[in-house]
Design an enzyme around this catalytic site. Structure first.
Site, PDB file in Angstrom:
ATOM      1  CE  LYS A  13      -2.328  -0.653   3.828  1.00  0.00           C
ATOM      2  NZ  LYS A  13      -1.820  -1.918   4.330  1.00  0.00           N
ATOM      3  NE  ARG A  88      -4.160  -0.878  10.164  1.00  0.00           N
ATOM      4  CZ  ARG A  88      -3.024  -0.391   9.701  1.00  0.00           C
ATOM      5  NH1 ARG A  88      -3.009   0.774   9.106  1.00  0.00           N
ATOM      6  NH2 ARG A  88      -1.928  -1.074   9.837  1.00  0.00           N
ATOM      7  NE  ARG A 127       7.718  -2.833   6.020  1.00  0.00           N
ATOM      8  CZ  ARG A 127       6.399  -2.745   5.946  1.00  0.00           C
ATOM      9  NH1 ARG A 127       5.825  -2.266   4.872  1.00  0.00           N
ATOM     10  NH2 ARG A 127       5.649  -3.139   6.956  1.00  0.00           N
ATOM     11  NE  ARG A 162       6.679  -0.246  10.174  1.00  0.00           N
ATOM     12  CZ  ARG A 162       5.533  -0.207   9.493  1.00  0.00           C
ATOM     13  NH1 ARG A 162       5.503   0.369   8.308  1.00  0.00           N
ATOM     14  NH2 ARG A 162       4.451  -0.746   9.979  1.00  0.00           N
ATOM     15  NE  ARG A 173       2.059  -4.369  11.511  1.00  0.00           N
ATOM     16  CZ  ARG A 173       3.086  -4.166  10.682  1.00  0.00           C
ATOM     17  NH1 ARG A 173       4.196  -4.855  10.829  1.00  0.00           N
ATOM     18  NH2 ARG A 173       3.000  -3.281   9.737  1.00  0.00           N
TER      19      ARG A 173
HETATM   20  P1  AMP Z   1       1.128   0.689   9.293  1.00  0.00           P
HETATM   21  O1  AMP Z   1       2.358   1.482   9.020  1.00  0.00           O
HETATM   22  O2  AMP Z   1      -0.024   1.085   8.423  1.00  0.00           O
HETATM   23  O3  AMP Z   1       1.364  -0.795   9.286  1.00  0.00           O
HETATM   24  O4  AMP Z   1       0.672   1.079  10.798  1.00  0.00           O
HETATM   25  C1  AMP Z   1       1.527   0.861  11.885  1.00  0.00           C
HETATM   26  C2  AMP Z   1       0.722   0.731  13.162  1.00  0.00           C
HETATM   27  O5  AMP Z   1       0.018   1.954  13.404  1.00  0.00           O
HETATM   28  C3  AMP Z   1      -0.361  -0.346  13.151  1.00  0.00           C
HETATM   29  O6  AMP Z   1       0.146  -1.637  13.471  1.00  0.00           O
HETATM   30  C4  AMP Z   1      -1.291   0.175  14.246  1.00  0.00           C
HETATM   31  O7  AMP Z   1      -0.751  -0.041  15.538  1.00  0.00           O
HETATM   32  C5  AMP Z   1      -1.248   1.680  13.985  1.00  0.00           C
HETATM   33  N1  AMP Z   1      -2.300   2.112  13.043  1.00  0.00           N
HETATM   34  C6  AMP Z   1      -2.139   2.595  11.778  1.00  0.00           C
HETATM   35  N2  AMP Z   1      -3.305   2.905  11.224  1.00  0.00           N
HETATM   36  C7  AMP Z   1      -4.249   2.608  12.147  1.00  0.00           C
HETATM   37  C8  AMP Z   1      -5.676   2.693  12.162  1.00  0.00           C
HETATM   38  N3  AMP Z   1      -6.369   3.142  11.114  1.00  0.00           N
HETATM   39  N4  AMP Z   1      -6.310   2.305  13.295  1.00  0.00           N
HETATM   40  C9  AMP Z   1      -5.644   1.866  14.367  1.00  0.00           C
HETATM   41  N5  AMP Z   1      -4.306   1.743  14.419  1.00  0.00           N
HETATM   42  C10 AMP Z   1      -3.607   2.117  13.322  1.00  0.00           C
END
Ligand code: AMP
Length: 222
Positions: A13, A88, A127, A162, A173
């Site tokens: 994404k 989400r 990654r 990360r 996740r």
């Molecule tokens: P990502 O970089 O999109 O994988 O997001 C990293 C982390 O941020 C996720 O594992 C969640 O802990 C938090 N996060 C990101 N977007 C959301 C969302 N829309 N709702 C809740 N937590 C989020």
């Protein structure tokens, strides 16, 4: 265009949203990036989010809804945008609908990037990202390694993993994705704005499919 990317972690994404931003100039809003910035800045939202993020769990809905509720009404988003990572779950999707209907600016396209769980795990755990925030380059130890081990090709900074790209956090996740985010596929299908894109292929092939779904070539030919 007001575009939302759906798809599990590792489906690309972020990579595709950046490509789309480069092609269209539309601002790219990544909830993960905004949260990581809030954590780094030590804001009240960041302080609340930190523990959830490190455990690979969802940050409480009110944090995200406030974050996007503040941004999307701003003039710089009037001409459209690319959402990546928000909403989400169903509660967030409904809150976004309420906000966008007040603004009279509904989402126009939802791109669902589909990928096998095994591929997603491999992409996430391999990654590596540039530690220099203003660079933000993304590598993969197998498919897109840097020229010099653990050093960014673009800016020479150290690469890092990360904290939520460890195998345990990645499994958590993915589970949350299937339980909470996947129901959004039928939610947006019912609104007739869903486009399914097979994301198991390389980034260029996936982007070509996205451009086709959004009819970008026709737009630029006009
Ligand atoms: P990502 O970089 O999109 O994988 O997001 C990293 C982390 O941020 C996720 O594992 C969640 O802990 C938090 N996060 C990101 N977007 C959301 C969302 N829309 N709702 C809740 N937590 C989020």
């Amino acid at each position: 265009m007001r575009i939302l990317f759906l798809g599990p972690q590792g489906s690309g994404k972020g990579t595709q949203a950046k490509k789309l931003h480069d092609k269209t100039g539309l601002p790219h809003l990544s909830s993960g990036d905004l949260l990581r910035q809030a954590v780094a800045d030590g804001t009240p939202a960041g302080k609340r989010a930190k523990q959830y993020m490190e455990a690979g769990k969802l940050v409480p809905d009110d944090v995200l809804i406030a974050m996007f509720g503040e941004r999307l009404p701003k003039p710089e988003y009037n001409g459209g945008y690319i959402l990546d990572g928000f909403p989400r779950n169903l509660a967030q999707a409904k809150a976004l609908d309420v906000l966008l209907s007040h603004l009279n600016q509904p989402l126009t396209h939802v791109l669902n990037l589909t990928i096998d769980d095994g591929v997603a795990m491999e992409r996430m755990t391999g990654r590596r990202i540039c530690s220099n925030k203003s660079c933000g380059a993304i590598y993969h130890i197998k498919t897109a390694p840097p020229k010099h081990d653990a050093i960014c090709d673009l800016c020479g900074s150290v690469l890092m993993q990360r904290s939520d790209d460890t195998p345990e956090a990645c499994r958590e996740r993915l589970k949350i994705y299937h339980d909470e985010t996947e129901p959004l596929v039928s939610y947006y299908q019912a609104k007739h704005i869903l486009h399914v894109v097979d994301a198991n292929a390389d980034p260029e092939t996936v982007f070509a499919k996205i451009a086709e779904a959004l009819k970008l070539e026709k737009m630029s030919a006009k």
